[in-house]
Design an enzyme around this catalytic site. Structure first.
Site, PDB file in Angstrom:
ATOM      1  N   ASN A  11       0.879  -1.176   0.000  1.00  0.00           N
ATOM      2  CA  ASN A  11       0.000   0.000   0.000  1.00  0.00           C
ATOM      3  C   ASN A  11       0.914   1.223   0.000  1.00  0.00           C
ATOM      4  O   ASN A  11       1.492   1.572   1.025  1.00  0.00           O
ATOM      5  CB  ASN A  11      -0.896  -0.031   1.237  1.00  0.00           C
ATOM      6  CG  ASN A  11      -1.946   1.066   1.216  1.00  0.00           C
ATOM      7  OD1 ASN A  11      -1.837   2.052   0.481  1.00  0.00           O
ATOM      8  ND2 ASN A  11      -2.983   0.914   2.037  1.00  0.00           N
ATOM      9  N   ARG A  91      -2.254  -2.038  -3.732  1.00  0.00           N
ATOM     10  CA  ARG A  91      -3.479  -1.255  -3.623  1.00  0.00           C
ATOM     11  C   ARG A  91      -3.361  -0.074  -4.586  1.00  0.00           C
ATOM     12  O   ARG A  91      -2.453   0.737  -4.484  1.00  0.00           O
ATOM     13  CB  ARG A  91      -3.677  -0.734  -2.201  1.00  0.00           C
ATOM     14  CG  ARG A  91      -4.951   0.084  -2.065  1.00  0.00           C
ATOM     15  CD  ARG A  91      -4.998   0.868  -0.774  1.00  0.00           C
ATOM     16  NE  ARG A  91      -6.203   1.683  -0.696  1.00  0.00           N
ATOM     17  CZ  ARG A  91      -6.324   2.757   0.054  1.00  0.00           C
ATOM     18  NH1 ARG A  91      -5.312   3.164   0.790  1.00  0.00           N
ATOM     19  NH2 ARG A  91      -7.444   3.436   0.079  1.00  0.00           N
ATOM     20  N   HIS A 179     -12.237   3.048  -1.252  1.00  0.00           N
ATOM     21  CA  HIS A 179     -12.202   2.132  -0.091  1.00  0.00           C
ATOM     22  C   HIS A 179     -12.789   0.767  -0.434  1.00  0.00           C
ATOM     23  O   HIS A 179     -13.236   0.018   0.440  1.00  0.00           O
ATOM     24  CB  HIS A 179     -12.955   2.724   1.119  1.00  0.00           C
ATOM     25  CG  HIS A 179     -12.308   3.939   1.699  1.00  0.00           C
ATOM     26  ND1 HIS A 179     -13.019   5.077   2.022  1.00  0.00           N
ATOM     27  CD2 HIS A 179     -11.020   4.212   1.994  1.00  0.00           C
ATOM     28  CE1 HIS A 179     -12.195   5.989   2.503  1.00  0.00           C
ATOM     29  NE2 HIS A 179     -10.967   5.499   2.489  1.00  0.00           N
ATOM     30  N   ARG A 235      -9.679  16.499   4.462  1.00  0.00           N
ATOM     31  CA  ARG A 235     -10.423  16.706   3.215  1.00  0.00           C
ATOM     32  C   ARG A 235     -11.805  17.273   3.515  1.00  0.00           C
ATOM     33  O   ARG A 235     -12.447  16.890   4.498  1.00  0.00           O
ATOM     34  CB  ARG A 235     -10.551  15.400   2.439  1.00  0.00           C
ATOM     35  CG  ARG A 235      -9.230  14.882   1.903  1.00  0.00           C
ATOM     36  CD  ARG A 235      -9.390  13.528   1.244  1.00  0.00           C
ATOM     37  NE  ARG A 235      -8.536  12.533   1.871  1.00  0.00           N
ATOM     38  CZ  ARG A 235      -8.591  11.237   1.635  1.00  0.00           C
ATOM     39  NH1 ARG A 235      -9.465  10.745   0.780  1.00  0.00           N
ATOM     40  NH2 ARG A 235      -7.775  10.399   2.255  1.00  0.00           N
ATOM     41  N   GLU A 378      -7.415  -4.673   4.469  1.00  0.00           N
ATOM     42  CA  GLU A 378      -7.214  -4.451   3.038  1.00  0.00           C
ATOM     43  C   GLU A 378      -6.032  -5.256   2.514  1.00  0.00           C
ATOM     44  O   GLU A 378      -6.058  -5.744   1.372  1.00  0.00           O
ATOM     45  CB  GLU A 378      -7.013  -2.960   2.774  1.00  0.00           C
ATOM     46  CG  GLU A 378      -8.264  -2.140   3.060  1.00  0.00           C
ATOM     47  CD  GLU A 378      -7.981  -0.662   3.263  1.00  0.00           C
ATOM     48  OE1 GLU A 378      -8.599   0.157   2.553  1.00  0.00           O
ATOM     49  OE2 GLU A 378      -7.139  -0.337   4.124  1.00  0.00           O
TER      50      GLU A 378
END
Length: 401
Positions: A11, A91, A179, A235, A378
């Site tokens: 990742n 990822r 996601h 964000r 993940e």
């Protein structure tokens, strides 16, 4: 049992590389180690490695770029007896219009990822740099792109199409969602594999929600980019587009300045004026009204999107919290659900506050909507897809939380 192969899940970020090594066969993925390279590009970086609960390597050194960081990962693996993996999975935040499914990386896929840079300018450059570095280090090893957008490919056009001129849709301007690897993992952990109407809340520094029914994503809160949707750590989430026009016309903002404002200076950080880290804000809220307001706005944003996704599904039988905030911030879960008791989100305060790392139910027995906390993984999903796409069929085991 079939032969086990080693898959390295990666990742990549602009300033870090997180990785995990799995031993995979056709039925399971066994995590062998995890690690990270942090503060890439800074004068004092760090690399660490853990096997089980034991930290076996922790070193401070400089990593000028992704290639240098990856070289350090290779050396660290060799120090603990791992010479090279059998395959590498990455990822990939967004594959743009051309790449919408998990895919084995070849020259065309890499070219398509470069074309997709405008869709994820914060993430893709670092991800592509690591793919290219691995091609130099291990040219004979298969690599797989595991796309965070793939899970959302089932979203109906009614939800995916933006109310803009049709030519922009043809150019790839649409809702993609993100996601997805986290959502895939959570669905795999549900006893019915997500057949019942379910809302999954992946709440972390980046935050989104997805409406799932019949095991498929029906809608999600992020859109063209990972900037939209819920209020996040730094964000903004969704804004009136007129705000951007105002900032450009009246304040002279450029595209670069807008990107910095929306992705790095807004959200929890912007409102609190102190931090984008929810745990820090929770510690500060008693004496810092701005921190308390940021938490309240985050929970308010989450409640609004819960309501909108309930409307998408028509009914909800299950809510799942995951991600760093979703898994660990009991106060935030309470702030989201407590005002929604009349809609069926009824938490048990003791279960909600329990400091467990395991999947668990936190709703009261009589709650019409089951509320769960399930830690996401993940890296495991990356290993699972990489194993499958490198030529071996995976038969995922189901787990009941």
């Amino acid at each position: 049992m079939s032969e086990r192969i080693q898959i390295l899940s990666i990742n990549s970020g602009s300033s870090s590389i997180k990785f995990a090594l799995f031993a995979c066969d056709t039925r399971q993925e066994e995590e062998q180690l995890v690690g990270a390279v942090e503060r890439i590009g800074q004068s004092a970086g760090r690399i660490w490695l853990e096997q089980g609960s034991q930290r076996v390597l922790d070193r401070i050194q400089a990593f000028p770029n992704q290639a240098a960081a990856l070289q350090a990962v290779v050396h660290a693996l060799s120090e603990v007896g791992v010479q090279h993996p059998d395959g590498i999975g990455h990822r990939i935040v967004a594959g743009g219009p051309q790449q919408r499914q998990h895919v084995r990386i070849d020259a065309q896929v890499l070219a398509d990822l470069r074309k997709a840079l405008p869709f994820a300018p914060l993430h893709l450059p670092a991800e592509i740099a690591v793919i290219e570095a691995i091609q130099q280090l291990w040219p004979d090893k298969g690599q797989v792109a595991c796309l965070d957008t793939a899970f959302h490919g089932s979203i109906p056009e009614l939800a995916a199409r933006l109310p803009l001129p049709r030519n922009l849709w043809q150019e790839g301007v649409r809702k993609y969602g993100f996601h997805g690897l986290s959502y895939e993992y959570i669905v795999s952990r549900l006893p019915d594999q997500g057949k019942a109407p379910t809302i999954i809340a992946h709440l972390g520094n980046g935050a989104s929600m997805a409406a799932v029914a019949h095991g498929r994503c029906m809608d999600t809160t992020m859109g063209l980019t990972p900037t939209g949707g819920l209020v996040m750590g730094t964000r903004s989430g969704d804004l009136d587009p007129g705000i951007l026009l105002y900032l450009m016309a009246e304040k002279g903002y450029t595209a670069v300045q807008l990107e910095r404002l929306l992705n790095h200076l807004s959200g929890l950080l912007g409102v609190s004026a102190s931090s984008g880290d929810m745990q820090i804000l929770l510690q500060q809220r008693a004496e810092n009204p701005h921190a308390e307001q940021a938490i309240d706005i985050f929970a308010y944003s989450a409640r609004k999107y819960l309501g909108s996704l309930m409307a998408v599904l028509g009914e909800v039988q299950r809510l799942v919290f995951t991600g760093g905030i979703g898994e660990h911030a009991a106060a935030v879960r309470w702030a989201i659900c407590r005002p929604l008791e009349a809609l069926g989100f009824r938490l048990d305060p003791e279960k909600n506050a329990a400091p467990s790392q395991e999947a668990r139910c936190i709703s009261r027995a009589e709650s019409p909507i089951e509320v769960l906390v399930i830690p996401t993984d993940e890296d495991r999903m990356i290993a699972r897809h990489t194993h499958r796409l490198l030529g071996m069929t995976h038969l995922p085991a189901t787990h009941s939380p």
